[in-house]
Motif scaffolding. Structure first.
Motif, PDB file in Angstrom:
ATOM      1  N   VAL A 172      11.873   9.296   6.844  1.00  0.00           N
ATOM      2  CA  VAL A 172      12.795   8.540   7.696  1.00  0.00           C
ATOM      3  C   VAL A 172      14.229   8.762   7.213  1.00  0.00           C
ATOM      4  CG1 VAL A 172      11.058   6.775   8.203  1.00  0.00           C
ATOM      5  CG2 VAL A 172      12.633   6.448   6.271  1.00  0.00           C
ATOM      6  N   PRO A 173      15.211   8.564   8.090  1.00  0.00           N
ATOM      7  CA  PRO A 173      16.609   8.700   7.665  1.00  0.00           C
ATOM      8  C   PRO A 173      17.108   7.433   6.973  1.00  0.00           C
ATOM      9  CG  PRO A 173      16.525   8.174   9.994  1.00  0.00           C
ATOM     10  CD  PRO A 173      15.094   8.309   9.534  1.00  0.00           C
ATOM     11  N   LYS A 174      18.103   7.600   6.127  1.00  0.00           N
ATOM     12  CA  LYS A 174      18.695   6.440   5.459  1.00  0.00           C
ATOM     13  C   LYS A 174      19.431   5.540   6.443  1.00  0.00           C
ATOM     14  CE  LYS A 174      19.278   7.959   0.664  1.00  0.00           C
ATOM     15  NZ  LYS A 174      20.239   8.233  -0.428  1.00  0.00           N
ATOM     16  N   ARG A 175      19.978   6.151   7.502  1.00  0.00           N
ATOM     17  CA  ARG A 175      20.698   5.376   8.512  1.00  0.00           C
ATOM     18  C   ARG A 175      19.976   5.509   9.841  1.00  0.00           C
ATOM     19  NH1 ARG A 175      23.724   8.351   5.365  1.00  0.00           N
ATOM     20  NH2 ARG A 175      25.335   7.425   4.049  1.00  0.00           N
ATOM     21  N   GLY A 176      19.930   4.425  10.585  1.00  0.00           N
ATOM     22  CA  GLY A 176      19.334   4.482  11.911  1.00  0.00           C
ATOM     23  C   GLY A 176      17.823   4.453  11.914  1.00  0.00           C
ATOM     24  N   SER A 177      17.241   3.778  10.940  1.00  0.00           N
ATOM     25  CA  SER A 177      15.789   3.645  10.893  1.00  0.00           C
ATOM     26  C   SER A 177      15.427   2.185  10.703  1.00  0.00           C
ATOM     27  CB  SER A 177      15.209   4.472   9.751  1.00  0.00           C
ATOM     28  OG  SER A 177      13.794   4.353   9.707  1.00  0.00           O
ATOM     29  N   ALA A 178      14.228   1.831  11.133  1.00  0.00           N
ATOM     30  CA  ALA A 178      13.761   0.454  10.972  1.00  0.00           C
ATOM     31  C   ALA A 178      13.698   0.085   9.494  1.00  0.00           C
ATOM     32  CB  ALA A 178      12.388   0.297  11.608  1.00  0.00           C
ATOM     33  N   GLU A 179      14.044  -1.139   9.211  1.00  0.00           N
ATOM     34  CA  GLU A 179      13.965  -1.644   7.844  1.00  0.00           C
ATOM     35  C   GLU A 179      12.505  -1.908   7.496  1.00  0.00           C
ATOM     36  OE1 GLU A 179      15.111  -5.891   6.138  1.00  0.00           O
ATOM     37  OE2 GLU A 179      16.907  -4.681   6.459  1.00  0.00           O
ATOM     38  N   ILE A 180      12.133  -1.574   6.289  1.00  0.00           N
ATOM     39  CA  ILE A 180      10.783  -1.912   5.826  1.00  0.00           C
ATOM     40  C   ILE A 180      10.831  -3.324   5.271  1.00  0.00           C
ATOM     41  CG2 ILE A 180       8.952  -1.349   4.184  1.00  0.00           C
ATOM     42  CD1 ILE A 180       9.589   1.560   4.567  1.00  0.00           C
ATOM     43  N   ASN A 181      10.410  -4.253   6.120  1.00  0.00           N
ATOM     44  CA  ASN A 181      10.489  -5.679   5.808  1.00  0.00           C
ATOM     45  C   ASN A 181       9.114  -6.306   6.000  1.00  0.00           C
ATOM     46  OD1 ASN A 181      10.109  -6.006   8.556  1.00  0.00           O
ATOM     47  ND2 ASN A 181      12.253  -6.447   8.996  1.00  0.00           N
ATOM     48  N   ILE A 204      17.106  -0.338  -2.969  1.00  0.00           N
ATOM     49  CA  ILE A 204      17.857  -1.179  -2.043  1.00  0.00           C
ATOM     50  C   ILE A 204      17.479  -0.853  -0.603  1.00  0.00           C
ATOM     51  CG2 ILE A 204      20.148  -1.890  -1.279  1.00  0.00           C
ATOM     52  CD1 ILE A 204      19.513  -2.655  -4.176  1.00  0.00           C
ATOM     53  N   GLU A 205      17.057  -1.865   0.131  1.00  0.00           N
ATOM     54  CA  GLU A 205      16.742  -1.684   1.542  1.00  0.00           C
ATOM     55  C   GLU A 205      18.007  -1.838   2.388  1.00  0.00           C
ATOM     56  OE1 GLU A 205      14.400  -0.540   4.519  1.00  0.00           O
ATOM     57  OE2 GLU A 205      13.599  -0.856   2.510  1.00  0.00           O
ATOM     58  N   ASN A 235      24.689 -19.677  -3.467  1.00  0.00           N
ATOM     59  CA  ASN A 235      26.054 -19.170  -3.551  1.00  0.00           C
ATOM     60  C   ASN A 235      26.022 -17.646  -3.595  1.00  0.00           C
ATOM     61  OD1 ASN A 235      28.766 -18.772  -3.947  1.00  0.00           O
ATOM     62  ND2 ASN A 235      28.717 -19.317  -6.132  1.00  0.00           N
ATOM     63  N   HIS A 236      26.181 -17.021  -2.434  1.00  0.00           N
ATOM     64  CA  HIS A 236      26.033 -15.566  -2.334  1.00  0.00           C
ATOM     65  C   HIS A 236      27.329 -14.818  -2.628  1.00  0.00           C
ATOM     66  CE1 HIS A 236      28.001 -16.095   1.527  1.00  0.00           C
ATOM     67  NE2 HIS A 236      27.035 -16.906   1.926  1.00  0.00           N
ATOM     68  N   GLN A 237      28.452 -15.504  -2.719  1.00  0.00           N
ATOM     69  CA  GLN A 237      29.760 -14.887  -3.020  1.00  0.00           C
ATOM     70  C   GLN A 237      30.134 -13.786  -2.019  1.00  0.00           C
ATOM     71  OE1 GLN A 237      28.824 -13.664  -7.089  1.00  0.00           O
ATOM     72  NE2 GLN A 237      30.189 -15.281  -7.853  1.00  0.00           N
ATOM     73  N   GLY A 238      29.535 -13.845  -0.846  1.00  0.00           N
ATOM     74  CA  GLY A 238      29.892 -12.889   0.194  1.00  0.00           C
ATOM     75  C   GLY A 238      29.097 -11.592   0.161  1.00  0.00           C
ATOM     76  N   VAL A 239      28.086 -11.512  -0.704  1.00  0.00           N
ATOM     77  CA  VAL A 239      27.297 -10.278  -0.797  1.00  0.00           C
ATOM     78  C   VAL A 239      25.817 -10.623  -1.006  1.00  0.00           C
ATOM     79  CG1 VAL A 239      26.863  -8.155  -2.094  1.00  0.00           C
ATOM     80  CG2 VAL A 239      29.206  -8.936  -1.744  1.00  0.00           C
ATOM     81  N   ILE A 240      24.959 -10.007  -0.193  1.00  0.00           N
ATOM     82  CA  ILE A 240      23.510 -10.132  -0.375  1.00  0.00           C
ATOM     83  C   ILE A 240      22.894  -8.742  -0.282  1.00  0.00           C
ATOM     84  CG2 ILE A 240      21.338 -11.046   0.564  1.00  0.00           C
ATOM     85  CD1 ILE A 240      22.874 -13.411   1.675  1.00  0.00           C
ATOM     86  N   ALA A 241      22.036  -8.433  -1.245  1.00  0.00           N
ATOM     87  CA  ALA A 241      21.268  -7.186  -1.208  1.00  0.00           C
ATOM     88  C   ALA A 241      19.802  -7.520  -0.989  1.00  0.00           C
ATOM     89  CB  ALA A 241      21.437  -6.409  -2.508  1.00  0.00           C
ATOM     90  N   VAL A 242      19.145  -6.715  -0.166  1.00  0.00           N
ATOM     91  CA  VAL A 242      17.718  -6.868   0.067  1.00  0.00           C
ATOM     92  C   VAL A 242      17.000  -5.727  -0.659  1.00  0.00           C
ATOM     93  CG1 VAL A 242      15.881  -6.984   1.793  1.00  0.00           C
ATOM     94  CG2 VAL A 242      18.146  -7.940   2.313  1.00  0.00           C
ATOM     95  N   ILE A 243      16.108  -6.092  -1.561  1.00  0.00           N
ATOM     96  CA  ILE A 243      15.365  -5.106  -2.337  1.00  0.00           C
ATOM     97  C   ILE A 243      14.135  -4.670  -1.542  1.00  0.00           C
ATOM     98  CG2 ILE A 243      14.221  -4.612  -4.528  1.00  0.00           C
ATOM     99  CD1 ILE A 243      17.227  -5.315  -4.739  1.00  0.00           C
ATOM    100  N   SER A 244      13.907  -3.377  -1.459  1.00  0.00           N
ATOM    101  CA  SER A 244      12.779  -2.866  -0.700  1.00  0.00           C
ATOM    102  C   SER A 244      11.458  -3.234  -1.361  1.00  0.00           C
ATOM    103  CB  SER A 244      12.867  -1.339  -0.570  1.00  0.00           C
ATOM    104  OG  SER A 244      11.720  -0.839   0.089  1.00  0.00           O
ATOM    105  N   PRO A 245      10.435  -3.573  -0.567  1.00  0.00           N
ATOM    106  CA  PRO A 245       9.113  -3.870  -1.136  1.00  0.00           C
ATOM    107  C   PRO A 245       8.352  -2.611  -1.544  1.00  0.00           C
ATOM    108  CG  PRO A 245       9.024  -4.067   1.245  1.00  0.00           C
ATOM    109  CD  PRO A 245      10.469  -3.799   0.897  1.00  0.00           C
ATOM    110  N   ILE A 246       8.887  -1.430  -1.231  1.00  0.00           N
ATOM    111  CA  ILE A 246       8.231  -0.178  -1.620  1.00  0.00           C
ATOM    112  C   ILE A 246       9.195   0.674  -2.433  1.00  0.00           C
ATOM    113  CG2 ILE A 246       6.838  -0.220   0.493  1.00  0.00           C
ATOM    114  CD1 ILE A 246       8.546   2.250   1.418  1.00  0.00           C
TER     115      ILE A 246
END
Length: 258
Positions: free
Chosen positions: A139-148, A35-36, A78-89
């Protein structure tokens, strides 16, 4: 130099897969998907959401609360209020990676990115790091650029090749590296020591911080060495991706001279 591999087999993806709906997101997490990021609509409630939050807590995954408008811009489904972005790596674990480097008879060269939040800087750094033979980005889990897709494109595919470790605590990881015989070199202007005066033929982890805030005080305190890039002009600092290139290629120059 280390032997590295393409992530995800032969497929070179430049889009982040999105998973919509609470149940689908729970199933994606439980199945081991990387999960990204996760976006949850503000004000959302219910038993199923409570179950999702419990799963997120179990796996140590954070989420962002956002307005419904943001989710609607991300998808018309229909996202039902939740979307997860899966990491490409696929992220690696530093504690698993370091012993493997030593077992191959190689001298670790690692790059810790503390608070680099611009995806293009991250991509550019990854490209340089891969070219310089870096074993891993940390990289840290929080406060780092998203790998997109932007990060992947800027890296020219390097983010598929280089190991990337995402850790809860950079300070804890840094101490693990030191306990593993790896010197911690913080690249900062808060010193009089010149970058070129250090020995990078030893096992080394270079630390770079954000352009806005620099390296955290905690990492500065525990670093074995502080090193700055000499400046001859009137501007006091370089772009972080350029700084990474300067430092990494000094390390590579020294290692190639052995």
């Amino acid at each position: 130099m280390q032997q590295q591999h393409w992530r995800g087999g032969q497929e070179k993806r430049e889009t982040n897969q999105q998973v919509y709906g609470i149940r689908a997101v729970i199933e994606a997490i439980d199945s081991g998907k990387e999960i990204e990021s996760i976006f949850v609509q503000r004000g959302l409630s219910g038993q199923l959401l409570a179950e999702l939050k419990q799963v997120l807590k179990q796996y140590g995954i954070t989420y962002q609360q956002v307005p419904a408008e943001k989710l609607n811009r991300m998808t018309r489904k229909n996202h039902q209020g939740v979307i997860a972005v899966i990491s490409p790596i696929t992220y690696q674990r530093t504690e698993d990676l370091v012993p493997a480097i030593y077992e191959r008879g190689e001298v670790p060269l690692l790059l810790i990115l503390d608070g680099v939040t611009d995806v293009r800087n991250l991509g550019a750094i990854a490209r340089t790091a891969e070219c310089a033979g870096v074993h891993a980005l940390i990289v840290p889990k929080r406060g780092s650029a998203e790998i997109n897709p932007d990060a992947i494109k800027t890296s020219a595919g390097a983010l598929y090749k280089i190991n990337v470790c995402r850790e809860d605590s950079l300070a804890k990881t840094a101490r693990f590296l030191q306990d593993s015989g790896i010197q911690l070199v913080a690249c900062t202007e808060k010193t009089t020591d010149n970058l070129y005066q250090l020995d990078y033929t030893a096992p080394t982890a270079l630390v770079l911080g954000s352009e806005e805030h620099g390296i955290s005080d905690e990492l500065i305190r525990i670093a074995d060495h502080l090193a700055k890039i000499p400046m001859a002009g009137s501007i006091a600092s370089l772009n972080v991706s350029v700084s990474a290139g300067v430092a990494l290629y000094e390390a590579l120059r020294q290692r190639m001279a052995i």
